[in-house]
Design a protein around this motif. Structure first.
Motif, PDB file in Angstrom:
ATOM      1  N   HIS A  88       0.723  -1.073   0.211  1.00  0.00           N
ATOM      2  CA  HIS A  88       0.079   0.156  -0.202  1.00  0.00           C
ATOM      3  C   HIS A  88       0.901   1.101  -0.014  1.00  0.00           C
ATOM      4  N   ILE A  89       0.426   2.371  -1.111  1.00  0.00           N
ATOM      5  CA  ILE A  89       1.510   3.621  -1.441  1.00  0.00           C
ATOM      6  C   ILE A  89       0.570   4.136  -1.214  1.00  0.00           C
ATOM      7  N   GLY A  90       1.753   5.687  -0.994  1.00  0.00           N
ATOM      8  CA  GLY A  90       0.436   7.150  -1.399  1.00  0.00           C
ATOM      9  C   GLY A  90       0.202   7.148  -0.489  1.00  0.00           C
ATOM     10  N   ALA A 103      -4.114  13.435   4.849  1.00  0.00           N
ATOM     11  CA  ALA A 103      -5.332  13.991   3.957  1.00  0.00           C
ATOM     12  C   ALA A 103      -5.420  13.376   2.399  1.00  0.00           C
ATOM     13  N   ALA A 104      -5.586  12.739   1.602  1.00  0.00           N
ATOM     14  CA  ALA A 104      -4.759  12.091   0.450  1.00  0.00           C
ATOM     15  C   ALA A 104      -6.491  11.668  -0.421  1.00  0.00           C
ATOM     16  N   LYS A 105      -5.950  12.003  -2.186  1.00  0.00           N
ATOM     17  CA  LYS A 105      -6.612  11.477  -2.755  1.00  0.00           C
ATOM     18  C   LYS A 105      -7.728  10.521  -2.664  1.00  0.00           C
ATOM     19  N   PRO A 106      -8.912  10.464  -2.666  1.00  0.00           N
ATOM     20  CA  PRO A 106      -9.736   8.783  -2.124  1.00  0.00           C
ATOM     21  C   PRO A 106      -9.564   7.861  -3.329  1.00  0.00           C
ATOM     22  N   ILE A 107      -8.530   7.785  -3.104  1.00  0.00           N
ATOM     23  CA  ILE A 107      -7.873   6.863  -4.600  1.00  0.00           C
ATOM     24  C   ILE A 107      -6.238   5.527  -3.727  1.00  0.00           C
ATOM     25  N   ILE A 108      -6.718   4.465  -3.121  1.00  0.00           N
ATOM     26  CA  ILE A 108      -5.796   3.659  -3.062  1.00  0.00           C
ATOM     27  C   ILE A 108      -5.231   2.765  -4.052  1.00  0.00           C
ATOM     28  N   ASP A 109      -3.482   3.879  -3.638  1.00  0.00           N
ATOM     29  CA  ASP A 109      -2.505   3.662  -4.564  1.00  0.00           C
ATOM     30  C   ASP A 109      -1.612   1.634  -4.004  1.00  0.00           C
ATOM     31  N   ILE A 110      -1.525   0.510  -4.938  1.00  0.00           N
ATOM     32  CA  ILE A 110      -1.222  -0.317  -4.679  1.00  0.00           C
ATOM     33  C   ILE A 110      -0.231  -0.198  -5.767  1.00  0.00           C
ATOM     34  N   VAL A 111       1.534  -0.650  -4.898  1.00  0.00           N
ATOM     35  CA  VAL A 111       1.980  -1.527  -6.216  1.00  0.00           C
ATOM     36  C   VAL A 111       2.484  -3.118  -6.018  1.00  0.00           C
ATOM     37  N   ILE A 112       2.802  -3.071  -7.180  1.00  0.00           N
ATOM     38  CA  ILE A 112       2.755  -4.855  -7.248  1.00  0.00           C
ATOM     39  C   ILE A 112       4.715  -5.052  -7.640  1.00  0.00           C
TER      40      ILE A 112
END
Length: 185
Positions: A56-58, A66-75
């Motif tokens: 889980h990144i970002g 606070a964040a854009k409500p988008i989950i950022d994932i790196v694989i």
């Protein structure tokens, strides 16, 4: 994508072209880690042993930020350029290819209720290490979290020709924070 952008350079790697955007920044949602865990489990089920790393990144990975409500994932996968080895399975699971560049693919879910940006790199790629160093610094430093949140809120006041220009505008502050984390490019 880490170099300075222009429309031509972006158009060469964006699968669907430039998309004007007004960025929305939301207060931290304690449900974001659970959303990541659900998606990570789905990715493990879809990709099996092909996935070597899921992180889980970002900003949604940093409690209190606070964040854009988008989950950022790196694989981490063995060869992101070998699309037939994994891309059809991710597309069947609802991910749409957005960025195609050497050693990196970025996909996004079409689910408006739980949007996800999925970055695919080799597990040992420098960008993976950079994402994790940045995340870990923000988790550890309240002053850097506050600086980053203020920067994002300020930048969100304008409309962007594409989300990548917004990301690029955060670059100087990200560089400062990474420097304090001991990161050297």
């Amino acid at each position: 994508m880490s170099d300075s952008y222009d429309d031509e350079k972006l158009s060469a790697v964006l699968v669907h072209g430039l998309r004007p955007v007004k960025v929305t920044i939301a207060d931290y949602d304690p449900g974001w880690p659970a959303r990541f865990e659900r998606r990570a489990a789905d990715l493990r089920a879809v990709l099996g042993e092909r996935v070597r790393l899921i992180e889980h990144i970002g900003s949604t990975s940093v409690p209190g930020l606070a964040a854009k409500p988008i989950i950022d994932i790196v694989i981490g996968i063995d060869d992101p350029d070998d699309e037939p080895a994994y891309l059809p399975d991710l597309e069947a699971a609802g991910y749409n290819l957005r960025v195609r560049e050497p050693e990196h693919r970025c996909l996004r879910t079409g689910d408006p209720d739980e949007p996800v940006n999925l970055h695919c790199y080799r597990p040992d790629h420098v960008e993976v290490r950079r994402y994790l160093a940045f995340r870990d610094r923000l988790r550890a430093s309240e002053s850097d979290r506050n600086l980053y949140a203020a920067t994002k809120r300020e930048l969100a006041q304008q409309e962007w020709r594409d989300m990548n220009y917004y990301a690029e505008a955060k670059g100087p502050v990200i560089g400062q924070i990474l420097s304090r984390a001991g990161w050297r490019d």
